[in-house]
Design a protein around this motif. Structure first.
Motif, PDB file in Angstrom:
ATOM      1  N   LYS A 203      46.292  33.383  30.419  1.00 55.09           N
ATOM      2  CA  LYS A 203      45.275  33.940  29.194  1.00 55.09           C
ATOM      3  C   LYS A 203      44.135  35.108  29.888  1.00 55.09           C
ATOM      4  O   LYS A 203      43.529  35.530  29.365  1.00 55.09           O
ATOM      5  N   ASN A 204      44.231  35.197  31.376  1.00 61.80           N
ATOM      6  CA  ASN A 204      43.170  35.883  31.914  1.00 61.80           C
ATOM      7  C   ASN A 204      43.732  36.707  33.050  1.00 61.80           C
ATOM      8  O   ASN A 204      44.482  36.079  34.224  1.00 61.80           O
ATOM      9  N   ARG A 205      43.457  37.931  33.130  1.00 63.14           N
ATOM     10  CA  ARG A 205      44.085  39.074  33.834  1.00 63.14           C
ATOM     11  C   ARG A 205      42.970  40.330  33.989  1.00 63.14           C
ATOM     12  O   ARG A 205      43.073  41.341  33.478  1.00 63.14           O
ATOM     13  N   PRO A 206      41.787  39.862  34.540  1.00 63.15           N
ATOM     14  CA  PRO A 206      40.717  40.872  34.534  1.00 63.15           C
ATOM     15  C   PRO A 206      41.061  41.736  35.942  1.00 63.15           C
ATOM     16  O   PRO A 206      41.932  41.525  36.590  1.00 63.15           O
ATOM     17  N   GLU A 207      40.339  42.937  35.841  1.00 62.98           N
ATOM     18  CA  GLU A 207      40.507  43.898  36.606  1.00 62.98           C
ATOM     19  C   GLU A 207      39.418  44.202  37.432  1.00 62.98           C
ATOM     20  O   GLU A 207      38.397  44.901  36.931  1.00 62.98           O
ATOM     21  N   PRO A 208      39.099  43.574  38.762  1.00 58.88           N
ATOM     22  CA  PRO A 208      37.961  43.834  39.649  1.00 58.88           C
ATOM     23  C   PRO A 208      38.000  45.541  39.881  1.00 58.88           C
ATOM     24  O   PRO A 208      39.001  46.029  40.201  1.00 58.88           O
ATOM     25  N   ASP A 209      36.868  45.864  40.221  1.00 60.28           N
ATOM     26  CA  ASP A 209      36.603  47.364  40.739  1.00 60.28           C
ATOM     27  C   ASP A 209      37.425  47.699  42.092  1.00 60.28           C
ATOM     28  O   ASP A 209      38.146  48.510  42.562  1.00 60.28           O
ATOM     29  N   LEU A 210      37.063  46.667  42.819  1.00 61.68           N
ATOM     30  CA  LEU A 210      37.664  46.476  44.375  1.00 61.68           C
ATOM     31  C   LEU A 210      38.294  45.181  44.566  1.00 61.68           C
ATOM     32  O   LEU A 210      37.706  44.209  44.266  1.00 61.68           O
ATOM     33  N   LEU A 211      39.439  45.038  45.376  1.00 65.10           N
ATOM     34  CA  LEU A 211      39.803  43.801  45.953  1.00 65.10           C
ATOM     35  C   LEU A 211      40.211  43.873  47.588  1.00 65.10           C
ATOM     36  O   LEU A 211      40.614  44.949  47.846  1.00 65.10           O
ATOM     37  N   VAL A 212      39.904  42.992  48.155  1.00 69.43           N
ATOM     38  CA  VAL A 212      40.651  42.825  49.545  1.00 69.43           C
ATOM     39  C   VAL A 212      41.622  41.755  49.236  1.00 69.43           C
ATOM     40  O   VAL A 212      41.046  40.594  48.922  1.00 69.43           O
ATOM     41  N   VAL A 213      42.607  41.884  49.751  1.00 67.21           N
ATOM     42  CA  VAL A 213      43.977  41.289  49.541  1.00 67.21           C
ATOM     43  C   VAL A 213      44.792  41.087  51.083  1.00 67.21           C
ATOM     44  O   VAL A 213      44.489  42.225  51.705  1.00 67.21           O
ATOM     45  N   ARG A 214      45.529  40.049  51.026  1.00 67.57           N
ATOM     46  CA  ARG A 214      46.362  40.094  52.123  1.00 67.57           C
ATOM     47  C   ARG A 214      47.329  41.213  52.097  1.00 67.57           C
ATOM     48  O   ARG A 214      47.725  41.593  51.145  1.00 67.57           O
ATOM     49  N   ALA A 215      47.505  41.803  53.245  1.00 72.27           N
ATOM     50  CA  ALA A 215      48.492  42.819  53.319  1.00 72.27           C
ATOM     51  C   ALA A 215      49.937  42.664  53.085  1.00 72.27           C
ATOM     52  O   ALA A 215      50.664  43.301  52.453  1.00 72.27           O
ATOM     53  N   ASP A 216      50.133  41.453  53.349  1.00 66.33           N
ATOM     54  CA  ASP A 216      51.616  41.012  53.263  1.00 66.33           C
ATOM     55  C   ASP A 216      51.808  40.701  51.531  1.00 66.33           C
ATOM     56  O   ASP A 216      52.833  40.316  51.151  1.00 66.33           O
ATOM     57  N   ALA A 217      50.674  40.559  50.609  1.00 65.35           N
ATOM     58  CA  ALA A 217      50.851  40.522  49.480  1.00 65.35           C
ATOM     59  C   ALA A 217      51.265  41.630  48.526  1.00 65.35           C
ATOM     60  O   ALA A 217      51.473  41.708  47.586  1.00 65.35           O
TER      61      ALA A 217
ATOM     62  N   GLU B   7      41.685  44.923  30.355  1.00 67.69           N
ATOM     63  CA  GLU B   7      41.812  43.866  30.914  1.00 67.69           C
ATOM     64  C   GLU B   7      42.051  42.681  29.706  1.00 67.69           C
ATOM     65  O   GLU B   7      42.068  43.011  28.718  1.00 67.69           O
ATOM     66  N   LEU B   8      42.438  41.428  30.409  1.00 70.19           N
ATOM     67  CA  LEU B   8      42.685  40.433  29.423  1.00 70.19           C
ATOM     68  C   LEU B   8      41.954  39.422  29.768  1.00 70.19           C
ATOM     69  O   LEU B   8      42.024  38.668  31.084  1.00 70.19           O
ATOM     70  N   ILE B   9      41.029  38.860  28.794  1.00 67.27           N
ATOM     71  CA  ILE B   9      40.078  37.781  29.001  1.00 67.27           C
ATOM     72  C   ILE B   9      40.038  36.811  28.054  1.00 67.27           C
ATOM     73  O   ILE B   9      39.954  37.177  26.659  1.00 67.27           O
ATOM     74  N   ASP B  10      40.621  35.687  28.258  1.00 70.65           N
ATOM     75  CA  ASP B  10      40.758  34.602  27.069  1.00 70.65           C
ATOM     76  C   ASP B  10      41.852  35.047  26.255  1.00 70.65           C
ATOM     77  O   ASP B  10      41.498  34.726  24.843  1.00 70.65           O
ATOM     78  N   GLY B  11      42.814  35.593  26.654  1.00 69.90           N
ATOM     79  CA  GLY B  11      43.872  36.323  25.640  1.00 69.90           C
ATOM     80  C   GLY B  11      43.474  37.312  24.734  1.00 69.90           C
ATOM     81  O   GLY B  11      44.195  37.703  23.949  1.00 69.90           O
ATOM     82  N   SER B  12      42.329  37.982  25.100  1.00 62.46           N
ATOM     83  CA  SER B  12      41.934  39.116  24.144  1.00 62.46           C
ATOM     84  C   SER B  12      41.634  40.368  25.078  1.00 62.46           C
ATOM     85  O   SER B  12      41.494  40.297  26.296  1.00 62.46           O
ATOM     86  N   LEU B  13      42.341  41.416  24.597  1.00 64.61           N
ATOM     87  CA  LEU B  13      42.068  42.743  25.520  1.00 64.61           C
ATOM     88  C   LEU B  13      40.918  43.266  25.426  1.00 64.61           C
ATOM     89  O   LEU B  13      40.185  43.159  24.174  1.00 64.61           O
TER      90      LEU B  13
END
Length: 200
Positions: free
Chosen positions: A87-101, A39-45
């Motif tokens: 600078k932030n790209r976390p990885e949640p364990d699960l996501l509910v997203v719009r299907a068209d995304a 994951e990326l949190i505040d620019g750190s891996l």
């Protein structure tokens, strides 16, 4: 040119040295040999420790329940990153997203505006991130629903939050033991005691 050469790196493990200003969200797709689920949190891996049996079973339980009850306009994704900002790209364990995304098989992240629910199953090595750092960022990015799943004697306990859009902060709406029944983001029922069942 490889990402390693672009950053002047000549060894597969040199990605541990960040460039001046830190890594960016785009770097997660370009850096070679990153461990899975970085994951990326505040620019750190942020590297993830091996997952426990509880963690894996909880993800299976919630993924099956969320996907099985989702309307056709929504999809459920497991361990996909959300690009909150540069600078932030976390990885949640699960996501509910719009299907068209969902834009194709090579997609590696979602923008927060298409996410309805982020779920974090708390692990020992990520307690601070799962309980504080990540939910604060999800809320500021406008993700309307957040669940934090804790372990209690082998069973999941679900802490449910909903976004207060005026303050951009999550408000708790309930703590669920044994059974989870909600009307938002859609009608959901989960038998939390079924975590160890191998079939839904």
């Amino acid at each position: 040119m490889s990402a390693a050469r672009e950053y002047g790196l000549d060894d597969q493990y040199e990605w541990a040295r960040p460039p001046q200003g830190g890594w960016t969200a785009d770097d997660l797709d370009r850096l070679p040999n990153l461990p899975p689920h970085t994951e990326l949190i505040d620019g750190s891996l942020v590297l993830v420790s091996p997952q426990t049996a509880f963690h894996m079973r909880a993800m299976r339980l919630f993924e099956n329940a969320l996907l099985g009850q989702a309307p056709d306009t929504l999809d459920v994704m497991r361990e996909m990153t959300v690009r909150l900002d540069a600078k932030n790209r976390p990885e949640p364990d699960l996501l509910v997203v719009r299907a068209d995304a969902c834009i194709g098989p090579k997609q590696t992240w979602y923008s927060p505006d298409v996410v309805l629910l982020a779920v974090e199953v708390v692990s020992e090595d990520s307690e601070e991130r799962d309980r504080d750092t990540k939910p604060r960022r999800y809320a500021r990015a406008g993700i309307p629903h957040f669940w934090r799943v804790e372990e209690d004697r082998g069973l999941p306990v679900v802490h449910v939050y909903e976004l207060d859009v005026t303050t951009k902060a999550y408000q708790p709406t309930g703590i669920y033991h044994d059974k989870l029944r909600l009307a938002a983001p859609y009608d959901i029922y989960v038998d939390l005691t079924a975590i160890n069942r191998r079939r839904p």
